[in-house]
Design an enzyme around this catalytic site. Sequence first.
Site, short mmCIF file in Angstrom:
data_model
loop_
_atom_site.label_atom_id
_atom_site.label_comp_id
_atom_site.label_asym_id
_atom_site.label_seq_id
_atom_site.Cartn_x
_atom_site.Cartn_y
_atom_site.Cartn_z
N LYS A 178 -15.42 22.42 -34.26
CA LYS A 178 -15.37 21.86 -35.18
C LYS A 178 -13.79 20.20 -34.50
O LYS A 178 -12.94 21.01 -34.21
CB LYS A 178 -14.49 22.03 -36.56
CG LYS A 178 -14.59 21.77 -37.49
CD LYS A 178 -13.90 20.01 -37.83
CE LYS A 178 -12.37 20.60 -37.94
NZ LYS A 178 -11.73 19.35 -37.83
N GLY A 230 -3.04 22.67 -32.89
CA GLY A 230 -2.75 21.46 -33.95
C GLY A 230 -1.74 21.85 -34.59
O GLY A 230 -0.66 22.57 -33.67
N SER A 231 -1.58 21.73 -35.81
CA SER A 231 0.02 21.40 -36.38
C SER A 231 0.07 22.42 -37.16
O SER A 231 -0.07 24.02 -37.03
CB SER A 231 -0.34 20.55 -37.67
OG SER A 231 -0.64 21.18 -38.60
N THR A 232 1.83 23.10 -36.64
CA THR A 232 2.19 24.43 -37.50
C THR A 232 1.38 24.80 -39.05
O THR A 232 1.04 25.84 -39.09
CB THR A 232 3.44 24.49 -37.01
OG1 THR A 232 3.99 24.42 -36.25
CG2 THR A 232 4.27 26.11 -37.70
N ALA A 234 -0.66 23.16 -40.36
CA ALA A 234 -2.68 24.10 -40.81
C ALA A 234 -2.40 25.41 -39.63
O ALA A 234 -3.18 25.85 -40.46
CB ALA A 234 -2.97 23.15 -39.45
N GLY A 235 -1.63 25.66 -39.17
CA GLY A 235 -1.69 26.71 -37.84
C GLY A 235 -1.15 28.15 -38.80
O GLY A 235 -2.20 28.90 -38.66
N GLU A 252 -1.98 27.69 -30.82
CA GLU A 252 -1.58 26.84 -30.41
C GLU A 252 -1.11 25.70 -31.11
O GLU A 252 -1.70 24.66 -31.02
CB GLU A 252 -2.10 26.31 -28.72
CG GLU A 252 -1.05 25.44 -27.86
CD GLU A 252 -1.28 24.25 -28.27
OE1 GLU A 252 0.13 23.82 -28.49
OE2 GLU A 252 -1.60 23.29 -27.80
N CYS A 286 2.36 18.37 -27.52
CA CYS A 286 2.96 19.60 -28.72
C CYS A 286 4.36 19.58 -27.43
O CYS A 286 4.97 20.08 -27.60
CB CYS A 286 1.70 19.82 -28.80
SG CYS A 286 0.91 20.93 -27.96
N GLU A 386 8.98 17.64 -35.99
CA GLU A 386 7.97 17.13 -34.80
C GLU A 386 7.52 15.73 -35.27
O GLU A 386 6.74 16.20 -36.14
CB GLU A 386 6.79 18.34 -34.34
CG GLU A 386 5.72 17.58 -32.97
CD GLU A 386 4.99 18.91 -32.77
OE1 GLU A 386 4.42 18.95 -31.88
OE2 GLU A 386 4.24 19.43 -33.70
#
Length: 479
Positions: A178, A230-232, A234-235, A252, A286, A386
Amino acid sequence: MITYEHLYIGGHWVEPTKKELLEVRSPHDRSLVGMAAEATPPDVDLAVAAAREAFDEGPWPLLTPAERQEIIIRFRDLYAERAEEIADLTTAENGSARWFTGWTASALSQQTDAFLRAAAAMKWEEEMPRTDEATGRVLVRREPVGVVAAVIPWNAPHQSALVKMVPALLAGCTVVLKSSPENALVTLLLGEIFTKAGVPKGVVSILPADRETSEYLVSHPGIDKIAFTGSTRAGQTIASIAGRQLKRVSLELGGKSAAIVREDADLDALVEGLKFLSFANNGEACVAHTRILVHRSRYDEAVAKLKDLLESLTVGDPFAADTFIGPMVRADQQERVRSYIETGIREGARLVTGGPEVPEGLEGGHYVKPTLFADVDNSMRIAQEEIFGPVLVVIPFDDDDQAVRIANDSPFGLGGGVWTADETRALEIARRIRTGTFSVNGAPFSLDAPFGGFKNSGIGREFGMVGLTQYIEYKTIAV
């Protein structure tokens, strides 16, 4: 203009459920780069069904490891033949400077080679030594985890995709990729290469899609493993979904890496190193070193040299040969970075160079000025969050212990480094920093070594043998 009217599902080009094509526009001047199909949940269902059948009933996981490696070798060679085309298209879609996309496209062959070395060295089935006369033979097998949902961001589309797809495929998994809408063209191009390489039916699908469709994919009961970059934030959402369903997951995520500059550092080498460690890919990375911790005795000198560096970086058309920094990928990302710069000014940091104004003559694109803040306190938002753009903060320290405390005072733990003439002290500092990667004097990393983060920077590791094991389940057979 490039057009992909179909989605790549299970090795075939399939008409999407959604009829309207996605517009992909240049972040440099908003010109139309191309049109692409966009996936929705019914397309996800089709892709997962194809991957599920290919894994449960198809030949891919039953091939020998050597047979899978041969197909990936063909993929690597076919990819290399199109590296320049891929670099151009990535620059057009992302706004990443052409020097960076060219380097990345060529380096991906080396990344794939590292996974191939790991797959060749892996003991896919081995007999354990007997430790007890009553124990019979014990076999340990390494088997593929199953159907993998690989979900990637926009900032480095092929690197993020292939660091997941290649080890998953080598392990015998099937993959649904995706990608972000910003990279729809260059990720769908991968389908052409996988087909030509001879990947069997059902094994690979590629779906450009929005966040809602992404969440539908990772929640799908047919998915066994989620691999996300991706972003924290979203993680965290993905981790909660994986936890509820007991899916395997690797994440990651973000970073706010600190570069520690000791009193004996070579500041000229520091500046040359940070040019790439902090500003590669327009600062949308990142792993960027964005907190610069400088010993107080060298602080003013370092700030002056960093000011000269930032003011020397050419910002503009990402295809221009002399451009080092291109535009941010989207208008909202541009505004995000500019907002952080305004926040830094309000927080009381000293603006050394740059600022929130759009660079003169570049108002038609998503540009920001490379920006340097000095006299920053580590508690400020610009030091803790970030930013994901070309912004550096410089923080003073008085001794190594204080530098380590400041470096570790972060919710992130992805990267970092130390600059010093004393290797013994450098290693002592490196061992105390809570990050997954750390460099001494800007030393490059090996693609055979694990990459990933501590704390909010993620779960799991990528690259090499350790990255390959993220797509493996262990089975013990007693005979």
